[in-house]
Design an enzyme around this catalytic site. Structure first.
Site, PDB file in Angstrom:
ATOM      1  N   ASP A   9     -14.478   8.455   9.573  1.00 39.01           N
ATOM      2  CA  ASP A   9     -15.188   7.446   9.079  1.00 39.01           C
ATOM      3  C   ASP A   9     -14.604   6.588   7.953  1.00 39.01           C
ATOM      4  O   ASP A   9     -13.744   6.835   7.313  1.00 39.01           O
ATOM      5  CB  ASP A   9     -16.676   8.254   8.649  1.00 39.01           C
ATOM      6  CG  ASP A   9     -17.694   7.419   8.307  1.00 39.01           C
ATOM      7  OD1 ASP A   9     -17.907   6.425   8.839  1.00 39.01           O
ATOM      8  OD2 ASP A   9     -18.475   7.684   7.174  1.00 39.01           O
ATOM      9  N   ASP A  11     -16.846   3.959   5.278  1.00 31.02           N
ATOM     10  CA  ASP A  11     -17.388   3.707   3.976  1.00 31.02           C
ATOM     11  C   ASP A  11     -17.997   5.118   3.395  1.00 31.02           C
ATOM     12  O   ASP A  11     -18.387   5.887   3.955  1.00 31.02           O
ATOM     13  CB  ASP A  11     -18.562   3.079   4.334  1.00 31.02           C
ATOM     14  CG  ASP A  11     -19.226   2.375   2.827  1.00 31.02           C
ATOM     15  OD1 ASP A  11     -18.665   2.675   1.677  1.00 31.02           O
ATOM     16  OD2 ASP A  11     -20.295   1.732   2.979  1.00 31.02           O
ATOM     17  N   LYS A 181     -22.335   6.834  16.747  1.00 30.75           N
ATOM     18  CA  LYS A 181     -22.223   8.277  16.252  1.00 30.75           C
ATOM     19  C   LYS A 181     -23.842   8.495  16.079  1.00 30.75           C
ATOM     20  O   LYS A 181     -24.347   7.660  15.301  1.00 30.75           O
ATOM     21  CB  LYS A 181     -21.560   8.099  14.858  1.00 30.75           C
ATOM     22  CG  LYS A 181     -20.132   8.008  15.314  1.00 30.75           C
ATOM     23  CD  LYS A 181     -19.404   8.172  13.948  1.00 30.75           C
ATOM     24  CE  LYS A 181     -19.665   6.893  12.889  1.00 30.75           C
ATOM     25  NZ  LYS A 181     -18.751   6.947  11.447  1.00 30.75           N
ATOM     26  N   ASP A 206     -18.619  11.500   6.077  1.00 32.74           N
ATOM     27  CA  ASP A 206     -19.241  11.929   4.818  1.00 32.74           C
ATOM     28  C   ASP A 206     -20.891  12.050   4.848  1.00 32.74           C
ATOM     29  O   ASP A 206     -21.695  12.314   4.132  1.00 32.74           O
ATOM     30  CB  ASP A 206     -19.174  10.720   3.742  1.00 32.74           C
ATOM     31  CG  ASP A 206     -19.984   9.470   4.068  1.00 32.74           C
ATOM     32  OD1 ASP A 206     -19.757   9.057   5.204  1.00 32.74           O
ATOM     33  OD2 ASP A 206     -20.435   8.700   3.346  1.00 32.74           O
TER      34      ASP A 206
END
Length: 272
Positions: A9, A11, A181, A206
């Protein structure tokens, strides 16, 4: 040991705002040195992978266009597999429109095969009303993702794709099919792009509800970083857990811990 590869991922994992997270550039360089394949995944359909690549290169990452896989790309690939050269009414921005054109789809204003909702900063109620009528008249509702909101920096958020999808679902009584996702559609596509098996795939993210849920459901090894939206105290809210929990991606620069992740052997890291 069999080969391994990483889905990563962006950001909150490798950067925040316009700044790389400490250790992220070194981690990507390490993967290249070890010849371990990787692919960045993003649930933002606003930009093309070329646009995202340019942003990462400006931060100092050694990446190419093919290292990025967006939910816009996944949505276009999925629709092309369902119906070749179809038509779509799109509420979204340039990245999604480009990907649909790339697979031969035509963007129309009436009687589309699909109504597609992506990320957008200038969504008008007129467009939403038009989409509602198209869906009621038989068009299939597709979402690039169901994220309810998106961080925009400085602790602020804006409405995400999922918020607008919920409005259309409520108005029409129809459920959207989401490709991004945590959908297995995007996860499976990403794995196949790296030519990996399930046991060879490691996801670093995250967000529990997208990265970890999606990858864990697929049987991938999951690594949660606490440098983004998920905090350690949030974990009690979920009925599932990641395989590894780390403060940030910098932790993976530790050779001993990195080897533990590669073989999915828990116990080294104090957070596990």
């Amino acid at each position: 040991m069999d080969k391994r590869g990483f889905l990563i991922d962006m950001d909150g994992v490798i950067y925040k705002g316009s700044e790389p997270i400490p250790g992220a550039i070194d981690f990507i360089n390490m993967l290249r040195e070890k010849n371990l394949p990787f692919l960045f995944l993003t649930n933002n359909s606003q930009r093309t992978n070329r646009d995202v690549c340019y942003k990462l290169q400006k931060m100092g990452f050694d990446v190419a266009d093919g290292d990025i896989f967006t939910c816009g790309m996944a949505t276009a690939k999925y629709l092309a597999s369902r119906k070749e050269y179809g038509t779509a009414y799109v509420i979204g921005e340039g990245g999604l429109l480009t990907e649909l054109h790339n697979v031969g789809y035509s963007i129309v204003d009436d009687h589309p095969d699909f109504v597609i909702i992506g990320e957008g900063r200038t969504i008008m109620l007129e467009s939403v009303d038009k989409a509602i009528n198209m869906i009621m008249n038989g068009a299939k509702l597709i979402a690039t993702n169901l994220d309810p909101n998106c961080p925009v920096g400085n602790g602020s958020f804006r409405a995400g794709c999922g918020a607008f999808v919920a409005m259309l679902e409520c108005a029409t009584g129809r459920k959207a099919f989401s490709v991004g996702k945590p959908s297995p559609v995007m996860m499976r596509m990403a794995r196949k792009l790296l030519d990996l098996s399930t046991d060879e795939t490691i996801m670093i993210g995250d967000t529990m509800g997208t990265d970890i849920l999606g990858a864990g459901s697929m049987g991938f090894t999951t690594v949660l970083t606490l440098s983004g939206v998920t905090r350690e105290e949030d974990l009690v809210q979920f009925g599932y857990s990641p395989d590894f929990i780390i403060p940030s991606i910098r932790e993976l620069l530790n050779p001993e811990f990195f080897d533990q992740v590669l073989v999915k052997q828990r116990g080294y890291n104090s957070y596990v």
